[in-house]
Enzyme design. Structure first.
Site: not given
Length: 392
Positions: A244, A246, A180, A159, A325, A54, A185
């Site tokens: 780069n 990719r 992302s 998000e 958490e 992302g 996610h």
């Protein structure tokens, strides 16, 4: 007991990896092309460009602004919200674009649209909006401002996959949107990202920038295509100063499987969010992010109603001991992070709402599994903590 992230893979993702291994094709190829096509169809957009994260999606989308006919040049300004992720902003530094920070709305946690116009100058060329934690920014006014001042609109939608503004998917409302696929996610390919656009010129630029800036992945109808280059050089002809970033074939194969079950995972996230609202919308000590039916609920944000950073810190330490958490809400106020010194801002942005959220907010995870027991236990511990505080 209540982690920030949860694995959404099944045997299907493992099988897709094994198919790639058996194919002996690992670099970007047919699996990525298929994933891009399916992603574009799913979100009702003409083009989708897959990249390796992302963050890279943000980098390529922002870099592409430099090469449009209406180009954004070094020194030009881009309007940004004060809360986002670090790599929403870092590409601006490397490209020489100047971020202009706008405070957030304290309830939505997205950019305060009523503050944008006063920050627009002759150098302003774009608005980079962030759809935070699954909630769409207020695009009616943003789009009107873009039309009035001839500005590009980019959505950082990393998000908020699946969220909508009115009836249109986030990530498709402006020139481009970014997504992302990191582990936590809405869908995950471990790492991975996507850029969406309906603009052919922008698409071609992103395709070239993604892979070295070369000609190879462009067809002859592209405005970037150089018809004068011979066949010997065509595969290695560089038309833009590219990167780069990719993706590999595993990303495409896993993404296809994740996309198949995205709707069902989003349905579960929304059910969890509905319970979260029921438990916390009238909480005496904490308030929650505004919501609507088209929210895609990335995580659950909670903010103390009264400013008390020490109390917030005691609360998250208490929750940690209970096995829950927590983390800051995105970056918190990004302008309070040390990296901001490299942007050489003329003055420190006045972002009081972002600062309040930074000092008094935190978030817990939402997952594509039923969190009824987790959320009820979480609420129980929240209540217990504040009961003890009242008795002191």
């Amino acid at each position: 007991m209540y982690p920030l992230i949860h694995d959404s893979w099944s045997q299907k993702e493992i099988e897709s990896i094994n198919r790639v291994i058996k194919s002996n094709r690992f670099s970007m190829g047919p699996q990525i092309a298929d994933f891009e096509e399916k992603f574009a169809k799913k979100f009702r957009v003409k083009y989708a460009i897959c990249v390796n994260s992302g963050s890279s999606a943000n980098l390529i989308a922002i870099a592409a602004l430099r090469f449009l006919k209406k180009a954004v040049m070094p020194g030009d300004e881009i309007i940004v919200p004060a809360i986002g992720w670090s790599t929403t902003y870092s590409p601006l530094f490397y490209l020489g674009f100047k971020p202009v920070f706008v405070d957030i709305n304290a309830k939505s946690l997205n950019i305060d649209v009523d503050l944008i116009e006063n920050q627009i100058s002759k150098k302003t060329k774009a608005i980079l909006a962030v759809n935070l934690l699954g909630k769409s920014a207020e695009y009616k006014k943003i789009k009107l401002l873009c039309q009035k001042y001839n500005l590009h609109l980019i959505e950082d939608n990393c998000e908020s996959m699946g969220a909508k503004y009115q009836s249109q998917y986030n990530g498709t409302l402006g020139l481009a949107g970014t997504f992302s696929f990191f582990y936590s996610h809405h869908i995950t390919t471990i790492e991975g990202g996507m850029i969406t656009t309906n603009d052919r010129q922008f698409y071609d630029i992103c395709i070239s920038l993604r892979a070295h800036g070369w000609l190879r992945n462009l067809d002859e109808s592209s405005h970037l295509y150089d018809k004068n280059v011979d066949d010997f050089r065509r595969m290695f002809w560089f038309v833009l100063p590219g990167f780069n970033v990719r993706p590999i074939e595993f990303t495409g194969a896993i993404g296809i499987e994740q996309l198949k079950k995205f709707d069902s995972m989003l349905k579960i996230r929304r059910a969890n969010h509905k319970l979260f609202i029921k438990l916390f919308e009238n909480d005496k000590y904490l308030y929650i992010q505004d919501y609507e039916k088209n929210h895609s609920s990335f995580s659950f944000a909670l903010i103390l109603r009264k400013n008390n950073n020490n109390l917030r810190n005691k609360l998250i330490e208490y929750l940690k001991k209970k096995g829950i958490e927590t983390r800051p809400i995105a970056s918190g106020n990004i302008t309070r992070n040390p990296f901001i010194k490299y942007f050489n801002l003329p003055k420190k942005p006045n972002c009081k709402n972002a600062n309040f959220v930074d000092m008094n907010g935190f978030m817990v995870g939402n997952h594509p599994i039923d969190l009824t027991s987790n959320l009820k236990l979480f609420k129980k511990h929240i209540d217990s903590f504040f009961e003890k505080i009242e008795k002191v």
